[in-house]
Design a protein around this motif. Sequence first.
Motif, PDB file in Angstrom:
ATOM      1  N   SER A 145       1.057  -1.275  -0.156  1.00 32.09           N
ATOM      2  CA  SER A 145       0.264  -0.224  -0.030  1.00 32.09           C
ATOM      3  C   SER A 145       1.192   1.536   0.293  1.00 32.09           C
ATOM      4  O   SER A 145       2.206   1.290   0.485  1.00 32.09           O
ATOM      5  N   VAL A 146       0.171   2.060  -0.390  1.00 33.77           N
ATOM      6  CA  VAL A 146       1.326   3.306  -0.836  1.00 33.77           C
ATOM      7  C   VAL A 146       1.507   4.083   0.702  1.00 33.77           C
ATOM      8  O   VAL A 146       2.616   4.717   0.886  1.00 33.77           O
ATOM      9  N   GLN A 147       0.724   4.154   2.070  1.00 36.15           N
ATOM     10  CA  GLN A 147       1.268   4.361   3.362  1.00 36.15           C
ATOM     11  C   GLN A 147       2.589   3.504   3.845  1.00 36.15           C
ATOM     12  O   GLN A 147       3.352   4.294   4.640  1.00 36.15           O
ATOM     13  N   LEU A 148       2.309   2.126   3.676  1.00 32.60           N
ATOM     14  CA  LEU A 148       3.174   1.528   4.360  1.00 32.60           C
ATOM     15  C   LEU A 148       4.668   1.399   3.471  1.00 32.60           C
ATOM     16  O   LEU A 148       5.791   1.791   3.659  1.00 32.60           O
ATOM     17  N   ARG A 149       3.831   1.446   1.795  1.00 31.38           N
ATOM     18  CA  ARG A 149       5.062   2.115   1.280  1.00 31.38           C
ATOM     19  C   ARG A 149       6.241   3.566   1.042  1.00 31.38           C
ATOM     20  O   ARG A 149       7.195   2.711   1.582  1.00 31.38           O
ATOM     21  N   THR A 150       5.497   4.522   1.645  1.00 34.75           N
ATOM     22  CA  THR A 150       5.962   5.655   2.199  1.00 34.75           C
ATOM     23  C   THR A 150       7.138   5.268   3.205  1.00 34.75           C
ATOM     24  O   THR A 150       8.354   5.917   3.477  1.00 34.75           O
ATOM     25  N   ALA A 151       6.362   5.065   4.314  1.00 32.20           N
ATOM     26  CA  ALA A 151       6.192   4.660   5.584  1.00 32.20           C
ATOM     27  C   ALA A 151       7.944   4.186   5.863  1.00 32.20           C
ATOM     28  O   ALA A 151       9.226   4.350   5.865  1.00 32.20           O
TER      29      ALA A 151
END
Length: 406
Positions: free
Chosen positions: A243-249
């Motif tokens: 997911s974009v949020q997990l990948r970003t973190a």
Amino acid sequence: MADRVTVIGWDGSALTAAARSALGAATLVAGAAHHLALPEVPPNAERIRLGSVSLAARRIAQHRGTAVVLADGDPGFFGVVRTLRAPEHGLEVEVVPAVSSVAAAFARAGMPWDDAQVVVAHSRDLRRAVNVCRAHTKVAVLTSPGAGPAELALLLGGVHRTFVICEDLGTDRERVTVLTSDKVADHVWRDPNVVIVVGGSPAGAAAQGTGWIAGREVGHPTGARGWGLPAGAYGGALGEGESVQLRTAQLARLGPQVGDLVWDIGAGSGAAAVEAARFGAAVIAVDADPDACGRAAALARRHGVQLQVVRGRAPQILDDLPEPDVIRVGAGGAEVVTACAARRPERIVTHAATRDEAEALGRALADGGYEVECALLQSVDLDTSVWVERERSVVFLLSGYRVPHP
């Protein structure tokens, strides 16, 4: 302190009038053996064989008279000027430049070089230069003893590149050789030399036009701006844990940068690997699924980045990979995290869907000598046309930071 210090670059051609004038007035001349043998060096001048530039700088600082330092190429480009101007020596210098060895190498190859990366290779940190060659399609490497063409090629391993090896530029022993990287280690090369390393997937149409800043791409072949891109930028639905949020973190904690080698274990679609490569890092994407490997390779081509895709199952496949700086573990559990920790990268990030799994991953990191950080990330995707929840994601993000040995 010397009354005047002039640094003269020499590229094998005749010295300029300014260089001859400065050299003719010198009472001290420092340089390599072939510089000190030049007929323009005054016979009565003190001569210093240039080994350690710092030692020579201290001697020049004590000299009462006019000093000249001779150096190959442009002495202001990865050359002696930086050391001579260091605060501890207190030297103010005038510079008479010549064509740099990098410019000369690209001229011999008939190639432009405003889009090239330029790195200096030393035996103590050769892998960082190799990682730049993995990540970029055109790199000039200023070599040194123990960190030459053969060593570069051996560390590149299965990454195919073409080497343009330029030896003794500007001298009567000059030689330019073009070889594929798998053949370079079969030869003996003279030190020092310049190696142009080219190859890999083209970086897209944007890189083929006229740029405005040297050594990097500006903009992106796909037009994508930023990082932590949504799934649509990668062709649609992504796998679990992408997911974009997990990948970003995860990327924020890994901090991939030029000179790094990133492992992405359980790479899935390759979205995280591609984003790490867009930071300029070298990336190896590992997955046991042949379809996933194919998608990751296609995604790298689409986004114009270099990605080495390795098909295999972790942790067994990891034994043959070069040393990583940071690792993202997208799949494989505690066994894979333990194997990754044994390779001692600076950072490891992974994730878990349940608390029990998170605790197991945290223990594996801690037992491997890492300080563990865990955060529970919750994200809610909203349909903004009606402002209702479309999808909810809850995941444990674990980050391991290597604890230095006492």
